[in-house]
Design an enzyme around this catalytic site. Sequence first.
Site, PDB file in Angstrom:
ATOM      1  N   CYS A 119      -2.672  -4.676  -2.503  1.00  0.00           N
ATOM      2  CA  CYS A 119      -2.704  -3.410  -1.432  1.00  0.00           C
ATOM      3  C   CYS A 119      -1.928  -2.460  -2.659  1.00  0.00           C
ATOM      4  O   CYS A 119      -1.090  -2.936  -4.232  1.00  0.00           O
ATOM      5  CB  CYS A 119      -0.890  -3.355  -0.767  1.00  0.00           C
ATOM      6  SG  CYS A 119      -0.392  -0.931   0.366  1.00  0.00           S
TER       7      CYS A 119
ATOM      8  N   ASP B 109       0.506   0.017  -2.575  1.00  0.00           N
ATOM      9  CA  ASP B 109       1.569   0.620  -2.307  1.00  0.00           C
ATOM     10  C   ASP B 109       2.299  -0.042  -3.706  1.00  0.00           C
ATOM     11  O   ASP B 109       1.995  -0.552  -5.124  1.00  0.00           O
ATOM     12  CB  ASP B 109       2.277  -0.815  -1.102  1.00  0.00           C
ATOM     13  CG  ASP B 109       3.460   0.320  -0.922  1.00  0.00           C
ATOM     14  OD1 ASP B 109       4.205   0.098  -1.847  1.00  0.00           O
ATOM     15  OD2 ASP B 109       3.534  -0.009  -0.281  1.00  0.00           O
TER      16      ASP B 109
ATOM     17  N   CYS C 226       3.808  -2.927   5.765  1.00  0.00           N
ATOM     18  CA  CYS C 226       2.415  -2.093   4.098  1.00  0.00           C
ATOM     19  C   CYS C 226       1.867  -1.197   5.694  1.00  0.00           C
ATOM     20  O   CYS C 226       1.850  -1.567   6.731  1.00  0.00           O
ATOM     21  CB  CYS C 226       1.291  -3.199   5.055  1.00  0.00           C
ATOM     22  SG  CYS C 226      -0.239  -2.394   3.699  1.00  0.00           S
TER      23      CYS C 226
END
Lengths: 505, 505
Positions: A166, A168, A245
């Site tokens: 991800c 992130d 997430c």
Amino acid sequence: MLSNRHRTASNARRARTRPPAPRRATVHADTVSGVRPPAITTTQLHPLTDREQNQRLYAYEQRVRSAFDAIVPTLKRVEAIQQKDGFEPMAQAIVQQSLGFELPNETLAEAMAGGFDMRKLFAWAMFETYQRFSDDFFSGNNLIDDQTFQSFLIDCGFHTMDVSPCADGRLAHVISYVLRLPYREVRRKSYAGAMFDIENSVEKWTETEFLRFREGRPNHADEATRYLKTVVYHFSSSDPDHQGCAAHGSDTNKAAQAGLDRLHAFQQAVENTFCCGASIDLLLIGLDTDTDTIRVHVSAEDGTIDLRNYIDSSYVYLETMNMNAAQAASVLEARVRDHSEGATEGMIKLVSRLITNNLSQLDYVNEFNNRRYADIGHAERFIGAGIGFEEIQLRNLTYFAYMNTVEEATADLDVGVKIFTGLNVTHGLPIPVVIRFDYHGHVPGARDRAEANCKRVADALRARYSELAQDGLLHTLLAIRDCAAGETIEVLESSVFAKSIAGAH
Amino acid sequence: MLSNRHRTASNARRARTRPPAPRRATVHADTVSGVRPPAITTTQLHPLTDREQNQRLYAYEQRVRSAFDAIVPTLKRVEAIQQKDGFEPMAQAIVQQSLGFELPNETLAEAMAGGFDMRKLFAWAMFETYQRFSDDFFSGNNLIDDQTFQSFLIDCGFHTMDVSPCADGRLAHVISYVLRLPYREVRRKSYAGAMFDIENSVEKWTETEFLRFREGRPNHADEATRYLKTVVYHFSSSDPDHQGCAAHGSDTNKAAQAGLDRLHAFQQAVENTFCCGASIDLLLIGLDTDTDTIRVHVSAEDGTIDLRNYIDSSYVYLETMNMNAAQAASVLEARVRDHSEGATEGMIKLVSRLITNNLSQLDYVNEFNNRRYADIGHAERFIGAGIGFEEIQLRNLTYFAYMNTVEEATADLDVGVKIFTGLNVTHGLPIPVVIRFDYHGHVPGARDRAEANCKRVADALRARYSELAQDGLLHTLLAIRDCAAGETIEVLESSVFAKSIAGAH
């Protein structure tokens, strides 16, 4: 695919034929989410932990992080003395000592005239620090110096390991820290929610296989190895409903399922596009961003992955922490095998290595972050937008927005701007955005196109977030990099003190 | 590279050893621009012209063009009777007879209530006509039924012919009409100024070579054939300073030089990216958009192309028009050879075929367009934006804007909107934009992504040209197509009468 019930029964049957393993190490959650793994409370390191590597990685992280962290306190000290006699030399001395560089003289002149502009100075110092950190990285930081990885991977049956975490910022350290892999030997491309681009992946697969056929790189096409595509989804064991997430509504099951679906879509795309048994191998990894514990869903040889079946590194840690290294390694491999029905021996070997590597990271978090990160939420320092950012191997430093155009990446950018509105704007500080395009210098015109891309994205960003930009709350640094030559970045311009930046390098 | 002076001397030396050719056929312009080729005034067809093919292509062109051309007069007839009794059935009868379909009933009800909306009806009829034309094409129109071309090309030493014409609508017929090649066997990707994308081309090259290695398609990698990249630039012999290529300021020399530079950049990109003699072959063609005469700059085996050396099809036409077919073919090949110093025999064979094919087109323009197109300027009917449009094989029907995002394609789109402001808006008619994304249906999720792309581009277009859109002077049709399945287009929605369009198909 076996149902969970069936698999559990099957595991139970096998368990009768071998010495019973401690229950706590083989039991795992019935679903992906919901069960918080046991805390590792020992102060002693795990027998398989690479103590020296941990020290080295920590020193690097501390060096980078403290450089960024010093910016605000330093600028506040400067702000506090702006009315004093001898302000300019005093200010430069403070900044030089704390940040390692000097502020542009024009800003200090402005400050003396009563116009101390914290927003501008903050952005300038952030970009200067970013550039120093980036230069330092590309001047020779290996982080994980594992020259055997490429041949190990091939021995396991994989000629390429392609990882999509991800985007992130809490996963930005997944290659160098969480999995302890040499970043140059692993393809990393991050996407919001790990939802990687299928078409782009098929192109990358094609290029990889072509090089094997044509140039025998990294091995010849007649060797029976495969391209391994890995997705890393994430969750928060401390606050699963809020710090998971964002792209999947902080729902761990959804994040895992979406990652699995995307893996299968890529596999199917390759199989349907090319004939003669073309395919890829798959691996799905979940990361607890609070502790860096991983759960590996091992795929069977035919590509099936059972989301409810995974090996959790924290359980392995606890089961093996009091053994000697050889015993621990042996039990670890046995536990991987327990969760790898139908997998190849190569896959079992690779997953065993990943779990082993992760044990060092669990000790890293134990030792240096008191078992659980203090910043379990977003705490990134800047947004990185564009193509590149190989140097970002640290957790929670950068919010990634990999992209070609603002038009296609509006969703990711809006999330980033929202996060930084909370982190910076509400404290009167601007959002620093590094716009970066890497290019292949041996392709004619590629540098010019990278430069044009930077400028186009900068214009589109300013247009989309025009209020922030007008208020000095969004600043951009434009940089490109010849990634084929492995050079440091080349800064093109900045929205703060354009001349000073351009002149300084 | 030989200088022009040197090459001319060399040609003169060779000329002494063979029967002298008529001067007018071998003399060519010293520079690319500046000399208007001789007019072909005969009413007799050239001995190498394919009369039957010309008739068939003309019938097709007429059918399509008259369908588009009937729209405005038909709607004006309907407008004229809107106050009459029995308006609705009369209007439908007129439209059905002239255009082959009915108007949505709601629009006629509006008209009767005094709200005849020519803009809406025009856009609706354009889109309906476009869809019928597109469906017709994909339901089995071969245009050039040449099943030997692929093997001929391989015999010439090329496994792929990839053509990048300028995106100008006056070049949209270059494959099927000007060069008479089967469109399925030639890759066409148009760009403003023929400035094709290097990175995308390297990807395409990689995929092509990979398929040869892995699947022996279209031939095996160990056969010594190459990827042939062709650029088609253009100019206007009637009005060179105004009706040439807008992207190069209507400067023929610049257009040719830019095309050549781009070809060499692609060649160098392939050579620098891959080892072991990887390369491509090159071909540069200039098109006189007033007459469809071509000038072919043949490349030597080492890739060098002399811009001042080319074979002009109109000279060849005039020299050979009174010969029998065998003589004409033989002289034609000799003339190609005269201009092909250092070229391979395969290249000479291919160029001879292109020149031969073009002779039919010269007769086509002579016979059906009175030697020179009446519409030497822009006269496109709609803008085509996105990825696809294989069905557009007719001249001056579509302004192409091949693109992924409005953000990257603003320059091309602005030019298109400017052209259509002149063609349509100043006459109170809207700009019809077909937004289209082709996709590979065997790739999971590809259809959804194509749909999302359409909607994203439509939103971005409306945002960029918001005044036009608000005034009903910019209308969009969104369509996708599974190009792997070879199906007809699927219309998603339209900015005019969304329900009628969606319901109708």
